[in-house]
Design a protein around this motif. Sequence first.
Motif, mmCIF file in Angstrom:
data_model
loop_
_atom_site.group_PDB
_atom_site.id
_atom_site.type_symbol
_atom_site.label_atom_id
_atom_site.label_comp_id
_atom_site.label_asym_id
_atom_site.label_seq_id
_atom_site.Cartn_x
_atom_site.Cartn_y
_atom_site.Cartn_z
ATOM 1 N N ALA A 98 17.181 -7.661 20.953
ATOM 2 C CA ALA A 98 16.785 -8.163 19.636
ATOM 3 C C ALA A 98 17.384 -7.282 18.548
ATOM 4 O O ALA A 98 17.880 -7.779 17.524
ATOM 5 C CB ALA A 98 15.261 -8.183 19.512
ATOM 6 N N ASN A 99 17.379 -5.985 18.783
ATOM 7 C CA ASN A 99 17.798 -5.084 17.708
ATOM 8 C C ASN A 99 19.311 -4.986 17.563
ATOM 9 O O ASN A 99 19.813 -4.677 16.481
ATOM 10 C CB ASN A 99 17.116 -3.728 17.886
ATOM 11 N N ALA B 250 15.959 -12.893 22.840
ATOM 12 C CA ALA B 250 16.527 -11.606 22.430
ATOM 13 C C ALA B 250 15.365 -10.617 22.489
ATOM 14 O O ALA B 250 14.461 -10.667 21.648
ATOM 15 C CB ALA B 250 17.101 -11.695 21.017
ATOM 16 N N ALA B 251 15.360 -9.767 23.516
ATOM 17 C CA ALA B 251 14.218 -8.877 23.737
ATOM 18 C C ALA B 251 14.644 -7.417 23.690
ATOM 19 O O ALA B 251 15.772 -7.081 24.062
ATOM 20 C CB ALA B 251 13.573 -9.184 25.085
ATOM 21 N N ALA C 85 20.353 -18.638 15.244
ATOM 22 C CA ALA C 85 19.700 -18.702 16.547
ATOM 23 C C ALA C 85 19.412 -20.141 16.914
ATOM 24 O O ALA C 85 19.149 -20.980 16.038
ATOM 25 C CB ALA C 85 18.402 -17.896 16.541
ATOM 26 N N LYS D 113 13.930 -16.975 21.143
ATOM 27 C CA LYS D 113 12.786 -16.159 20.727
ATOM 28 C C LYS D 113 13.237 -14.715 20.516
ATOM 29 O O LYS D 113 14.210 -14.261 21.125
ATOM 30 C CB LYS D 113 11.698 -16.203 21.799
ATOM 31 N N PHE D 114 12.520 -14.033 19.643
ATOM 32 C CA PHE D 114 12.787 -12.619 19.352
ATOM 33 C C PHE D 114 11.555 -11.819 19.757
ATOM 34 O O PHE D 114 10.431 -12.168 19.383
ATOM 35 C CB PHE D 114 13.079 -12.423 17.862
ATOM 36 N N LEU E 117 19.796 -7.863 15.296
ATOM 37 C CA LEU E 117 19.374 -7.570 13.916
ATOM 38 C C LEU E 117 20.339 -6.629 13.190
ATOM 39 O O LEU E 117 20.310 -6.535 11.966
ATOM 40 C CB LEU E 117 17.958 -6.985 13.894
ATOM 41 N N PRO F 258 6.604 -12.469 21.675
ATOM 42 C CA PRO F 258 7.785 -13.154 21.136
ATOM 43 C C PRO F 258 7.453 -13.976 19.890
ATOM 44 O O PRO F 258 6.334 -14.497 19.784
ATOM 45 C CB PRO F 258 8.223 -14.077 22.285
ATOM 46 N N VAL G 237 22.447 -16.256 18.529
ATOM 47 C CA VAL G 237 21.403 -15.930 19.505
ATOM 48 C C VAL G 237 21.068 -17.196 20.288
ATOM 49 O O VAL G 237 20.413 -18.103 19.785
ATOM 50 C CB VAL G 237 20.165 -15.331 18.789
ATOM 51 N N GLN H 156 10.049 -7.789 20.310
ATOM 52 C CA GLN H 156 10.127 -6.315 20.332
ATOM 53 C C GLN H 156 9.328 -5.863 21.560
ATOM 54 O O GLN H 156 8.167 -5.480 21.456
ATOM 55 C CB GLN H 156 9.570 -5.740 19.027
ATOM 56 N N ALA I 155 11.226 -16.387 12.744
ATOM 57 C CA ALA I 155 12.152 -15.319 12.339
ATOM 58 C C ALA I 155 12.838 -15.668 11.019
ATOM 59 O O ALA I 155 13.047 -14.788 10.169
ATOM 60 C CB ALA I 155 13.177 -15.066 13.446
#
Length: 261
Positions: free
Chosen positions: A114-115, A109-110, A125, A130-131, A118, A168, A105, A133, A174
Amino acid sequence: MTYETILYEEADGVATVTLNRPDKLNAVTGQMLDELKDAVARAGASPDVRCLLLTGAGRGFCAGQDLSDRAVASERPDLSQTLGQGYNPLIKAITELPMPVVCAVNGIAAGAGANIALACDIVLAKRSAKFMQAFAKIGLIPDSGGTWHLPRMLGLPRALGLAMLAEPISAEQAVTWGLIWQAVDDDMLMIEANAFAKKLATQPTRGLAEIKRAMRASFANTLDEQLALEAGIQGELGRGHDYGEGISAFMEKREAKFTGE
Ligand code: LHQ
């Protein structure tokens, strides 16, 4: 299939797939989804590939669904179809690919970005990544496996907080929360990720594939069922080349030469 939104290359047993719309932070279009699914299948079918490495070009990993794409930006779009035919098969393909999938990453990752990360097996990363949702910011729920992976990885309180606040979190956070494997210095990401992937590509691929299958199956199984699954898989692996080679190498005090069988 020729690719326009991703890059694909095979070397040293590793298929590297790079999301390649850097000016849009690699936001996902329908075309990119088709290309990604094709690339994952291609890696799975290649006799030379024993590990998949997924990363992004430029300063972002993936900003999720391209919100300007006609399929989602039209009036009353059918998002269910976008997921059912686009994202869901991609998530299944990654989680069921019978080899390790490493994700590097390289930046934000938005949303679905992000998913997708995952869903991979080992996620590294950049420390600056940043992650997020992001879904709740546009009135949606985490998709692409988010509502399945997040509570299992984080527990309900953190999963709900991440999803509802849509803020984020840092790569370090994370790691601390158990969402990803490792945060590394920015300039080391691809060096570390390539080293991981190359190493994994020399390991007992069939065994690694069964590790991922058994771990994922555990979420739906009782202990009795899981013990039976382990015994069945171990029975099969015990008859394979790499188990014999692993034992011989140990006895002979040498490095094992696994074929992946
Ligand atoms: C983008 C995007 C983007 C298009 C940046 N689309 N252009 C599944 C199925 C069906 C429907 C809906 O959704 C889903 C799953 C999902 O993924 S929903 C979640 C979708 N993603 C988001 O909501 C995230 C939207 N992006 C952002 O919030 C920000 O861009 C982040 C926080 C990711 C990064 O912010 P910055 O670092 O400030 O960069 P930026 O916003 O300036 O973006 C750079 C460029 O990328 C910019 O284009 P421009 O031409 O103005 O330079 C953005 O418009 C473009 N971009 N994300 N998702």
